[in-house]
Motif scaffolding. Structure first.
Motif, short mmCIF file in Angstrom:
data_model
loop_
_atom_site.label_atom_id
_atom_site.label_comp_id
_atom_site.label_asym_id
_atom_site.label_seq_id
_atom_site.Cartn_x
_atom_site.Cartn_y
_atom_site.Cartn_z
N SER A 138 0.81 -1.22 0.00
CA SER A 138 0.00 0.00 0.00
C SER A 138 0.85 1.27 0.00
N VAL A 139 2.12 1.15 0.39
CA VAL A 139 3.00 2.32 0.40
C VAL A 139 4.05 2.26 -0.72
N GLY A 140 3.77 1.44 -1.73
CA GLY A 140 4.57 1.48 -2.94
C GLY A 140 5.57 0.37 -3.17
N ALA A 141 5.65 -0.62 -2.28
CA ALA A 141 6.58 -1.73 -2.50
C ALA A 141 5.98 -2.69 -3.53
N LEU A 142 6.85 -3.21 -4.37
CA LEU A 142 6.43 -4.14 -5.41
C LEU A 142 6.96 -5.54 -5.10
N PRO A 143 6.13 -6.57 -5.28
CA PRO A 143 6.58 -7.93 -4.99
C PRO A 143 7.70 -8.37 -5.95
N THR A 144 8.70 -9.06 -5.39
CA THR A 144 9.82 -9.55 -6.21
C THR A 144 10.07 -11.04 -6.05
N GLY A 145 9.47 -11.67 -5.04
CA GLY A 145 9.71 -13.09 -4.83
C GLY A 145 9.36 -13.51 -3.42
N THR A 146 9.97 -14.63 -3.01
CA THR A 146 9.71 -15.19 -1.69
C THR A 146 11.01 -15.63 -1.06
N ALA A 147 11.20 -15.26 0.19
CA ALA A 147 12.35 -15.73 0.97
C ALA A 147 11.93 -17.02 1.66
N ALA A 148 12.69 -18.07 1.43
CA ALA A 148 12.34 -19.37 2.00
C ALA A 148 12.51 -19.38 3.51
N ALA A 149 11.73 -20.23 4.15
CA ALA A 149 11.82 -20.42 5.60
C ALA A 149 13.24 -20.79 5.98
N ASN A 150 13.61 -20.41 7.20
CA ASN A 150 14.94 -20.70 7.72
C ASN A 150 14.80 -21.13 9.18
N PRO A 151 14.27 -22.37 9.41
CA PRO A 151 14.02 -22.83 10.77
C PRO A 151 15.32 -22.88 11.58
N PRO A 152 15.26 -22.77 12.89
CA PRO A 152 14.04 -22.78 13.70
C PRO A 152 13.43 -21.40 13.91
N ALA A 153 14.19 -20.33 13.81
CA ALA A 153 13.64 -19.01 14.12
C ALA A 153 12.58 -18.56 13.13
N VAL A 154 12.78 -18.81 11.86
CA VAL A 154 11.81 -18.39 10.83
C VAL A 154 11.31 -19.65 10.13
N ALA A 155 10.16 -20.12 10.57
CA ALA A 155 9.62 -21.39 10.08
C ALA A 155 8.61 -21.20 8.95
N TRP A 156 8.58 -20.05 8.33
CA TRP A 156 7.62 -19.77 7.29
C TRP A 156 8.29 -18.98 6.16
N ASP A 157 7.75 -19.12 4.96
CA ASP A 157 8.23 -18.32 3.85
C ASP A 157 7.77 -16.88 4.05
N ARG A 158 8.56 -15.94 3.51
CA ARG A 158 8.23 -14.53 3.66
C ARG A 158 8.25 -13.84 2.31
N PRO A 159 7.31 -12.91 2.10
CA PRO A 159 7.29 -12.17 0.84
C PRO A 159 8.49 -11.23 0.74
N GLU A 160 9.08 -11.18 -0.44
CA GLU A 160 10.14 -10.21 -0.72
C GLU A 160 9.54 -9.12 -1.62
N LEU A 161 9.88 -7.88 -1.28
CA LEU A 161 9.37 -6.75 -2.03
C LEU A 161 10.51 -5.76 -2.26
N GLU A 162 10.22 -4.76 -3.07
CA GLU A 162 11.22 -3.74 -3.35
C GLU A 162 10.53 -2.39 -3.51
N PHE A 163 11.11 -1.39 -2.87
CA PHE A 163 10.64 -0.01 -3.05
C PHE A 163 11.48 0.62 -4.15
N PRO A 164 10.87 1.03 -5.26
CA PRO A 164 11.62 1.82 -6.23
C PRO A 164 11.83 3.21 -5.63
N ILE A 165 13.03 3.75 -5.79
CA ILE A 165 13.34 5.08 -5.27
C ILE A 165 13.57 5.99 -6.48
N PRO A 166 12.57 6.82 -6.81
CA PRO A 166 12.70 7.68 -7.99
C PRO A 166 13.70 8.82 -7.76
#
Length: 166
Positions: A138-166
């Motif tokens: 909603s604040v301008g980040a665009l989806p670029t992919g998915t960061a895979a889970a990294n157990p045990p601390a991060v047991a879920w995939d996470r969206p990767e995004l990118e803010f274009p800086i004009p």
């Protein structure tokens, strides 16, 4: 050095005006409490922040900025973000639970974009907490992919995004 960004009319802070300033070492404990106490990291996400610490060394090494409520005599920290320059990444962005929905996150993202532009960056990467993806988009980040889970601390995939800086 005090950095502020004028508020847009759509920002309705909790009590008064919100100012953004560079974080200092003495903010470290407050920022750690914001991270560990966030409702967004309860339940299945709790392990990720259980031992997390924002230390004075982190604040000195990165561009960390806090949002403070200037309408409260104590000037409490109501949010913060961290911009890492190499590689360009929005590493952390947290808004106090009781302040969410009042434009503080948008103000911090606008400030981050301004800092990124001043640093000569053309884009800023963010690995999002899954429930935060909608906010980032909603604040301008665009989806670029998915960061895979990294157990045990991060047991879920996470969206990767990118803010274009004009």
């Amino acid at each position: 050095m005090r950095n502020t960004l004028p508020m847009k009319p759509s920002v309705t802070p909790a009590r008064g005006a919100i100012a953004v300033r560079r974080a200092v070492a003495r903010d470290a404990k407050r920022l750690t409490r914001l991270v560990r106490g966030s409702r967004a990291y309860q339940g299945q996400y709790a392990a990720m922040v259980a031992g997390y610490r924002v230390g004075p060394d982190y604040i000195e090494a990165h561009r960390v900025f806090v949002a403070v409520d200037t309408g409260d005599p104590a000037h409490p920290v109501v949010g913060f973000y961290s911009l890492v320059l190499t590689p360009p990444e929005l590493d952390l962005l947290f808004v106090a639970d009781g302040t969410q929905g009042r434009g503080v996150g948008r103000l911090l993202v606008a400030h981050m974009k301004s800092e990124a532009r001043a640093a000569g960056l053309d884009r800023v990467h963010v690995v999002s907490h899954p429930p935060s993806e909608g906010f980032y988009r909603s604040v301008g980040a665009l989806p670029t992919g998915t960061a895979a889970a990294n157990p045990p601390a991060v047991a879920w995939d996470r969206p990767e995004l990118e803010f274009p800086i004009p």
